[in-house]
Every structure is written in C-alpha cells, then in structure tokens.
Write a protein that holds these residues in place. Sequence first.
Motif, PDB file in Angstrom:
ATOM      1  N   TYR A  74      15.274  16.496  59.245  1.00  0.00           N
ATOM      2  CA  TYR A  74      15.052  16.955  57.869  1.00  0.00           C
ATOM      3  C   TYR A  74      13.789  17.794  57.769  1.00  0.00           C
ATOM      4  N   PHE A  75      12.697  17.309  58.353  1.00  0.00           N
ATOM      5  CA  PHE A  75      11.456  18.089  58.343  1.00  0.00           C
ATOM      6  C   PHE A  75      11.677  19.462  58.988  1.00  0.00           C
ATOM      7  N   ALA A  76      12.388  19.469  60.113  1.00  0.00           N
ATOM      8  CA  ALA A  76      12.627  20.725  60.835  1.00  0.00           C
ATOM      9  C   ALA A  76      13.536  21.660  60.045  1.00  0.00           C
ATOM     10  N   ARG A  77      14.512  21.080  59.344  1.00  0.00           N
ATOM     11  CA  ARG A  77      15.412  21.918  58.541  1.00  0.00           C
ATOM     12  C   ARG A  77      14.655  22.575  57.388  1.00  0.00           C
ATOM     13  N   VAL A  78      13.815  21.812  56.706  1.00  0.00           N
ATOM     14  CA  VAL A  78      13.028  22.372  55.613  1.00  0.00           C
ATOM     15  C   VAL A  78      12.070  23.434  56.141  1.00  0.00           C
ATOM     16  N   ALA A  79      11.459  23.169  57.287  1.00  0.00           N
ATOM     17  CA  ALA A  79      10.537  24.140  57.880  1.00  0.00           C
ATOM     18  C   ALA A  79      11.255  25.455  58.187  1.00  0.00           C
ATOM     19  N   ASP A  80      12.449  25.364  58.736  1.00  0.00           N
ATOM     20  CA  ASP A  80      13.226  26.570  59.051  1.00  0.00           C
ATOM     21  C   ASP A  80      13.550  27.354  57.782  1.00  0.00           C
ATOM     22  N   PHE A  81      13.944  26.632  56.731  1.00  0.00           N
ATOM     23  CA  PHE A  81      14.279  27.279  55.459  1.00  0.00           C
ATOM     24  C   PHE A  81      13.062  27.962  54.861  1.00  0.00           C
ATOM     25  N   VAL A  82      11.926  27.273  54.877  1.00  0.00           N
ATOM     26  CA  VAL A  82      10.691  27.855  54.332  1.00  0.00           C
ATOM     27  C   VAL A  82      10.316  29.121  55.108  1.00  0.00           C
ATOM     28  N   GLU A  83      10.409  29.043  56.415  1.00  0.00           N
ATOM     29  CA  GLU A  83      10.044  30.184  57.253  1.00  0.00           C
ATOM     30  C   GLU A  83      10.932  31.396  56.996  1.00  0.00           C
ATOM     31  N   LYS A  84      12.230  31.148  56.802  1.00  0.00           N
ATOM     32  CA  LYS A  84      13.181  32.245  56.625  1.00  0.00           C
ATOM     33  C   LYS A  84      13.184  32.817  55.212  1.00  0.00           C
ATOM     34  N   THR A  85      12.655  32.083  54.257  1.00  0.00           N
ATOM     35  CA  THR A  85      12.736  32.533  52.860  1.00  0.00           C
ATOM     36  C   THR A  85      11.383  32.907  52.270  1.00  0.00           C
ATOM     37  N   MET A  86      10.367  32.990  53.096  1.00  0.00           N
ATOM     38  CA  MET A  86       9.024  33.292  52.597  1.00  0.00           C
ATOM     39  C   MET A  86       8.983  34.536  51.724  1.00  0.00           C
ATOM     40  N   ASP A  87       9.724  35.564  52.104  1.00  0.00           N
ATOM     41  CA  ASP A  87       9.694  36.830  51.377  1.00  0.00           C
ATOM     42  C   ASP A  87      10.866  36.985  50.420  1.00  0.00           C
ATOM     43  N   MET A  88      11.608  35.908  50.194  1.00  0.00           N
ATOM     44  CA  MET A  88      12.751  35.938  49.281  1.00  0.00           C
ATOM     45  C   MET A  88      12.370  35.339  47.936  1.00  0.00           C
ATOM     46  N   ASP A  89      13.025  35.817  46.879  1.00  0.00           N
ATOM     47  CA  ASP A  89      12.884  35.116  45.609  1.00  0.00           C
ATOM     48  C   ASP A  89      13.882  33.955  45.591  1.00  0.00           C
ATOM     49  N   SER A  90      13.830  33.138  44.543  1.00  0.00           N
ATOM     50  CA  SER A  90      14.665  31.936  44.497  1.00  0.00           C
ATOM     51  C   SER A  90      16.151  32.270  44.426  1.00  0.00           C
ATOM     52  N   VAL A  91      16.504  33.421  43.850  1.00  0.00           N
ATOM     53  CA  VAL A  91      17.916  33.823  43.773  1.00  0.00           C
ATOM     54  C   VAL A  91      18.450  34.130  45.163  1.00  0.00           C
ATOM     55  N   GLU A  92      17.683  34.860  45.953  1.00  0.00           N
ATOM     56  CA  GLU A  92      18.099  35.160  47.326  1.00  0.00           C
ATOM     57  C   GLU A  92      18.161  33.897  48.167  1.00  0.00           C
ATOM     58  N   ALA A  93      17.163  33.027  48.005  1.00  0.00           N
ATOM     59  CA  ALA A  93      17.140  31.785  48.774  1.00  0.00           C
ATOM     60  C   ALA A  93      18.335  30.897  48.440  1.00  0.00           C
ATOM     61  N   GLU A  94      18.782  30.953  47.183  1.00  0.00           N
ATOM     62  CA  GLU A  94      19.938  30.157  46.767  1.00  0.00           C
ATOM     63  C   GLU A  94      21.189  30.533  47.559  1.00  0.00           C
ATOM     64  N   LYS A  95      21.303  31.790  47.965  1.00  0.00           N
ATOM     65  CA  LYS A  95      22.463  32.221  48.758  1.00  0.00           C
ATOM     66  C   LYS A  95      22.508  31.506  50.104  1.00  0.00           C
ATOM     67  N   LEU A  96      21.338  31.227  50.675  1.00  0.00           N
ATOM     68  CA  LEU A  96      21.301  30.485  51.940  1.00  0.00           C
ATOM     69  C   LEU A  96      21.730  29.029  51.729  1.00  0.00           C
ATOM     70  N   ILE A  97      21.367  28.466  50.587  1.00  0.00           N
ATOM     71  CA  ILE A  97      21.777  27.092  50.274  1.00  0.00           C
ATOM     72  C   ILE A  97      23.300  27.036  50.111  1.00  0.00           C
ATOM     73  N   GLU A  98      23.863  28.056  49.473  1.00  0.00           N
ATOM     74  CA  GLU A  98      25.317  28.104  49.304  1.00  0.00           C
ATOM     75  C   GLU A  98      26.024  28.306  50.641  1.00  0.00           C
ATOM     76  N   SER A  99      25.449  29.129  51.515  1.00  0.00           N
ATOM     77  CA  SER A  99      26.076  29.338  52.825  1.00  0.00           C
ATOM     78  C   SER A  99      26.030  28.050  53.652  1.00  0.00           C
ATOM     79  N   GLN A 100      24.992  27.241  53.473  1.00  0.00           N
ATOM     80  CA  GLN A 100      24.920  25.953  54.153  1.00  0.00           C
ATOM     81  C   GLN A 100      26.005  25.015  53.645  1.00  0.00           C
TER      82      GLN A 100
END
Length: 394
Positions: free
Chosen positions: A349-375
């Motif tokens: 879980y810690f590693a999954r959150v870390a990966d998400f944070v790293e990949k979405t640093m330059d994204m707004d919440s709308v863009e980041a939501e697309k990754l949550i939906e793809s998951q």
Amino acid sequence: MRYFNDIPDVEKCDVVVGIPSFNNATTIAHVARTAAEGIKKLGLKGLIVNSDGGSTDGTVEAFLASDTFEVPKFSLRYRGIPGKGSAVRALFETAHKARAKVFIMLDSDLRSVEPWWIERMARPILEDRTDYVTPLYLRHKYDGTITNNVCYPLTSALYGVKVRQPIGGDFAVGSKLIEVFLTKPEKVWQSNVARFGIDIWMTTTAINESEKLPVQAALGAKVHDVKDPGKQLQGMFVQVVQTLFELMIEYQDRWKNVNDLIDTEVYGEQPAQRVEEIVVDLKNLKEKASKTLRERMPSRISLRRELLESILENGTLDSEGWVETVYEFALAYKRERSEEIVLDLLPFYFARVADFVEKTMDMDSVEAEKLIESQLQLFMQLKEPFKRRWFVDT
C-alpha cells in the motif's frame, strides 16, 4: 428491539443527525450548528445526537453549548469497543428509537459542512429513491488513499456498483436499512466494524441487502483533518481492509456472478470549489515501503519477483502490480482469516501510494482521477481469473 446503549426517551422525528466524536472540541460545535440550520431549512422535525468516546478536551461541552436553533440535542457516551463503529451503533439505536425516516452521519472534524448538505443527503431517502446515500466530494488527488486504491476499485469490481467514496464518513441511511444494521449478530460489533471498518461495512451491506441502489450526494469539497498515508493511516488501513476481506467472504455468493459495472445516481450538482492542497512526504513513503517489506516479507503469498524488487529498490509499485497483489492477499486472507495477512499488505500500500504520488506530481486532480479509473478497470480485467481461484483453488 433491545438496545445495547442507554438511549434516553426521544420524541418521534423526521431526521436524526449523528456526530461520532473523540477529542474534536475545536470543530464539533460548527458541525452541530450547521446541521441544525439544514434541518430548519428543510422544515423537518429533527434531533442532533453526539456519540462520544470519552473525549478529554471539552468536546461534549462544546457540543452542548452550540447554538442549534431550538433543534433538540443530547450527547451520550457509547458502550462497546472504543472506536467509530461503536459510536455509530449508538446513533443507529437513537435513530431507531426516534422512528426517524432518515439518519444522517456527519464527521465531527468537518470544517466544510454546509446547511444544504442535509437536504442533499436526506432528499433521496425521503423521496423513497434509495435507502442509502453516500457522499461524493471534490477531493484533492492525495486525499483518500485507502479509498482510491482499495475500497473504491475493489468494492466496485466485486459488487458491480460504482460508489466513488464508500468510506467517506458522511452518510444518510433510511429506517429499513437501520433495522438491517441493528439486527446483525453481536459478533459484528466485536470486530473491526466497531472501529474504522464501520463505513465499508455499511456501504457493502447496503449494496447487498437493500432493494434499491445507493445514491451519491454531491457535497463539494470536504475540508477535514487530513492524514499522511505514510505516517498516520496504518491502523485505519488494517481495520478497513480486514473488514473488506471479511465481507468478501460473507457476500461471495452475491459477487461471484457479477460481471458488469453500474453507475449510481448522483443527486445534485457539484459546486465550483477549490480543494485544499495536500502535501505527501514521498521520501518517507518510499522508505517506509521498502523497510516494511524487508521486515514483513510475505512468505505465504506467491508474488512476482519483479514486483518485490520494485518495492525493495524503488519503494514504488505500479497499478497492475498492485491489483495482482490485492487479489493475492484476498485469497490468502480467505485461507487464514488472520490480521497478519492484512499487516503484510501494508508495504505494498505504501509503495502503491508512492508510485501514484510520483506519477501525478504535475497533474491536477481531474487528470489524476483518470489513473484511478484505469486502476478500477484493471481490477475488472483481473477479476475473472481471481474468481476461478477463489471458488476452486482455495
């Protein structure tokens, strides 16, 4: 019905607003006052109840001193295992005793609650469209990491009903469903349901035992006491995920034939609001992921070497590896029914959150939501082979 808690005599009313609390003196008066405004604006006969866990900071006094505009209120000290679920059980009992049409639960640390929330949560039940209303918030991309990575995708994939915030903290429940909750065996209230498992238990029970689908109420931004996933969420993670795994076993005959996803109704329009910025300590998350995995290397669970190496070397885990891992741990939990299995999931879980944070640093919440939906789609894609193993191999 026999009550577990000492509930005073209450008059029949339309709505009970319950506020579970523990050391929330700085915020609870605002929540109570706002709830009263909402009840008055709806023209309903209401009652506001605080279920406290033994606060020592003046929470109960702050609640009782709040101006609730002649809407009656009282505070009680709940019985049972210390935790949110035990507090909520006492509130269920109060709503049942008051023969309320609607019970609304509000978190005691809310700073963004508005009077219109009461209407937004109560209306779908008053109009008999549902027995259960979940919140739909505008949230920062790093708020709700347990929701985003476990509760939302796994609950949606299993039961085929998309509920975006199944552990959001603010819910509305109809009288029929209150009775369902209160007739569950006593052993339920001796489990993690008595703690932070209460929200996912309510949502899963509602999906499976109500005749109507849940409705999501658009509530705008939720401003509350945010917790860093790498520093403050370990206990909550274990209680929520163990409850979710137990529910998978309880309702396995219901989800084994579910293959599709249903969108649930959203009541109301989201207001245009900005969400509060949340800063996550990424370095700490990565270090905690690799360190915890070294300490708790799961020997009883078969996982790809590349997946483990990614965490040990980088402290991160991509979404596909995470979905594989969650399903493997669910199978292991079914075999052993042990909290140790859930504790072993923590580094992932810690590693999954870390990966998400790293990949979405330059994204707004709308863009980041697309990754949550793809998951979520990955959970759907891998569900069939998981089902074969769940019902045949274990």
